[in-house]
Design a protein around this motif. Structure first.
Motif, short mmCIF file in Angstrom:
data_model
loop_
_atom_site.label_atom_id
_atom_site.label_comp_id
_atom_site.label_asym_id
_atom_site.label_seq_id
_atom_site.Cartn_x
_atom_site.Cartn_y
_atom_site.Cartn_z
N GLU A 74 0.76 -1.18 -0.01
CA GLU A 74 -0.09 -0.04 -0.02
C GLU A 74 0.89 1.06 -0.06
OE1 GLU A 74 -3.28 2.36 2.93
OE2 GLU A 74 -2.67 0.46 3.61
N ARG A 75 0.77 1.84 -1.11
CA ARG A 75 1.48 3.35 -1.23
C ARG A 75 1.17 4.36 -0.25
NH1 ARG A 75 3.92 3.99 -6.43
NH2 ARG A 75 3.00 6.09 -6.47
N ILE A 76 1.85 4.78 0.57
CA ILE A 76 1.33 6.02 1.33
C ILE A 76 2.43 7.21 1.31
CG2 ILE A 76 0.44 4.33 2.89
CD1 ILE A 76 2.52 4.80 4.97
N MET A 77 1.90 8.17 1.84
CA MET A 77 3.04 9.49 2.19
C MET A 77 2.63 9.64 3.40
SD MET A 77 2.95 13.55 0.51
CE MET A 77 1.35 13.97 1.60
N PHE A 138 7.64 9.44 0.84
CA PHE A 138 6.90 8.24 0.02
C PHE A 138 7.30 6.98 0.50
CE2 PHE A 138 7.18 12.08 -2.60
CZ PHE A 138 5.75 12.53 -2.46
N THR A 139 6.36 5.86 0.96
CA THR A 139 6.72 4.60 1.25
C THR A 139 5.65 3.88 1.05
OG1 THR A 139 7.91 3.50 2.98
CG2 THR A 139 6.21 5.16 3.86
N ILE A 140 5.90 2.56 1.50
CA ILE A 140 4.91 1.52 1.57
C ILE A 140 4.38 1.33 3.24
CG2 ILE A 140 4.58 -1.28 1.36
CD1 ILE A 140 4.68 0.73 -1.36
N ARG A 141 3.08 1.12 3.48
CA ARG A 141 2.68 0.93 4.67
C ARG A 141 3.30 -0.30 5.36
NH1 ARG A 141 -2.76 1.89 7.78
NH2 ARG A 141 -2.70 0.69 9.50
N PRO A 142 4.21 -0.40 6.33
CA PRO A 142 4.63 -1.58 6.77
C PRO A 142 3.83 -2.65 7.45
CG PRO A 142 5.03 0.38 8.32
CD PRO A 142 4.42 0.95 7.25
N GLY A 143 4.12 -3.92 7.52
CA GLY A 143 3.13 -5.00 8.25
C GLY A 143 3.44 -5.08 9.52
N ALA A 144 2.60 -5.63 10.29
CA ALA A 144 3.01 -6.20 11.69
C ALA A 144 3.81 -7.27 11.49
CB ALA A 144 1.65 -6.31 12.30
N TYR A 145 4.45 -7.70 12.48
CA TYR A 145 5.32 -8.78 12.73
C TYR A 145 5.48 -9.26 13.87
CZ TYR A 145 8.93 -5.47 14.30
OH TYR A 145 9.70 -4.38 14.61
N PRO A 146 5.52 -10.79 14.30
CA PRO A 146 5.76 -11.25 15.40
C PRO A 146 7.05 -11.05 16.25
CG PRO A 146 5.96 -13.14 13.70
CD PRO A 146 5.45 -11.81 13.08
N TRP A 147 7.29 -11.17 17.39
CA TRP A 147 8.50 -10.95 18.00
C TRP A 147 8.80 -11.90 19.21
CZ3 TRP A 147 9.84 -7.47 22.29
CH2 TRP A 147 8.46 -6.70 22.78
N PRO A 148 9.78 -12.35 19.43
CA PRO A 148 10.16 -13.22 20.71
C PRO A 148 10.09 -12.57 22.17
CG PRO A 148 12.21 -12.96 19.89
CD PRO A 148 11.20 -12.10 19.01
N ASN A 149 8.87 -12.16 22.29
CA ASN A 149 8.72 -11.50 23.81
C ASN A 149 7.88 -12.29 24.44
OD1 ASN A 149 9.20 -9.12 25.52
ND2 ASN A 149 6.88 -9.17 25.50
N GLY A 150 6.70 -12.60 24.18
CA GLY A 150 5.92 -13.40 24.93
C GLY A 150 5.34 -14.62 23.69
#
Length: 240
Positions: A74-77, A138-150
């Motif tokens: 998704e293109r965003i500003m 201008f960029t791409i909307r970043p995605g969420a990601y899992p991380w090794p916390n819980g």
């Protein structure tokens, strides 16, 4: 404060020891902080020229892409103003930004998330504020990601910022989140911030007025360096 800057409001910042954020347990200080007066070098400013900025440095959609290609997603500003503690514009200062791709993966050898890399997305860029303190990229909307916390913790979609300010005492590193993302309230890192207003200042607002029809939506994110309305420093008490 001898520098003329407002004292930092440490009550709105995350405490160093927050067990819900696992890595803070080992790296948090074991003794009370000691305050020092600022040195002269902290109140002088780094200087950057627009000539140091490349034509596509503020366009993450294209700055890593092959000729005729562009990043996927998704293109965003993202745009806004960098302001000081008196709401005055911070002119001609360097703003750097970096992020994961649309699938939530960074272009980094230690990122082992299963989402694929985008061969046309590098994930970093920079720009300068203008005479009014204004910046945009201008960029791409970043995605969420899992991380090794819980057991099942996910980082909300976010963009990292580094802002140098007019003096080294104003240097800021922070993160920007997106309005309406349900992961914000669930994130253990965000939960370390005790001030709800401070969290709100980390959230970019959808700005349809400055969106480009049939191209990209815009998000507004203003950054305040120091003072009572300052943007929260990234997981540290120093910097604001």
């Amino acid at each position: 404060m001898k520098s003329g800057y407002y004292p930092r409001d440490l009550n709105m910042h995350p405490p160093a020891y927050t067990p819900g954020y696992r890595t803070s347990v080992l790296r948090s200080p074991q003794k009370a902080p000691i305050g020092f007066d600022g040195s002269p070098t902290e109140f002088t400013g780094p200087t950057f020229g627009h000539s140091l900025i490349g034509e596509l440095d503020n366009n993450l959609i294209l700055n890593f892409a092959q000729a005729g290609e562009s990043a996927i997603g998704e293109r965003i500003m993202v745009h806004g103003y960098v302001l000081d503690e008196e709401a005055r514009p911070v002119r001609n200062t360097l703003v750097e930004f970096w992020q994961a791709n649309a699938g939530g993966r960074y272009r980094h050898k230690k990122d082992t998330y299963l989402a694929p890399l985008d061969p046309n997305f590098g994930g970093c860029g920079r720009t300068m504020t203008d005479e009014n303190g204004y910046f945009h990229f201008f960029t791409i909307r970043p995605g969420a990601y899992p991380w090794p916390n819980g057991k099942n913790d996910w980082r909300p979609a976010h963009i990292h910022f580094s802002v140098f300010g007019a003096a080294f005492a104003q240097r800021l590193i922070t993160q920007m989140y997106f309005e309406g993302d349900p992961n914000i309230a669930l994130c253990p890192i965000v939960k370390t911030i005790p001030d709800e207003d401070a969290i709100d200042r980390l959230i970019a607002r959808l700005d349809m007025h400055n969106s480009r029809p049939h191209d990209m939506r815009a998000y507004r994110f203003d950054i305040v360096l120091r003072g009572k309305r300052s943007t929260v420093f990234e997981n540290r008490k120093e910097g604001n």
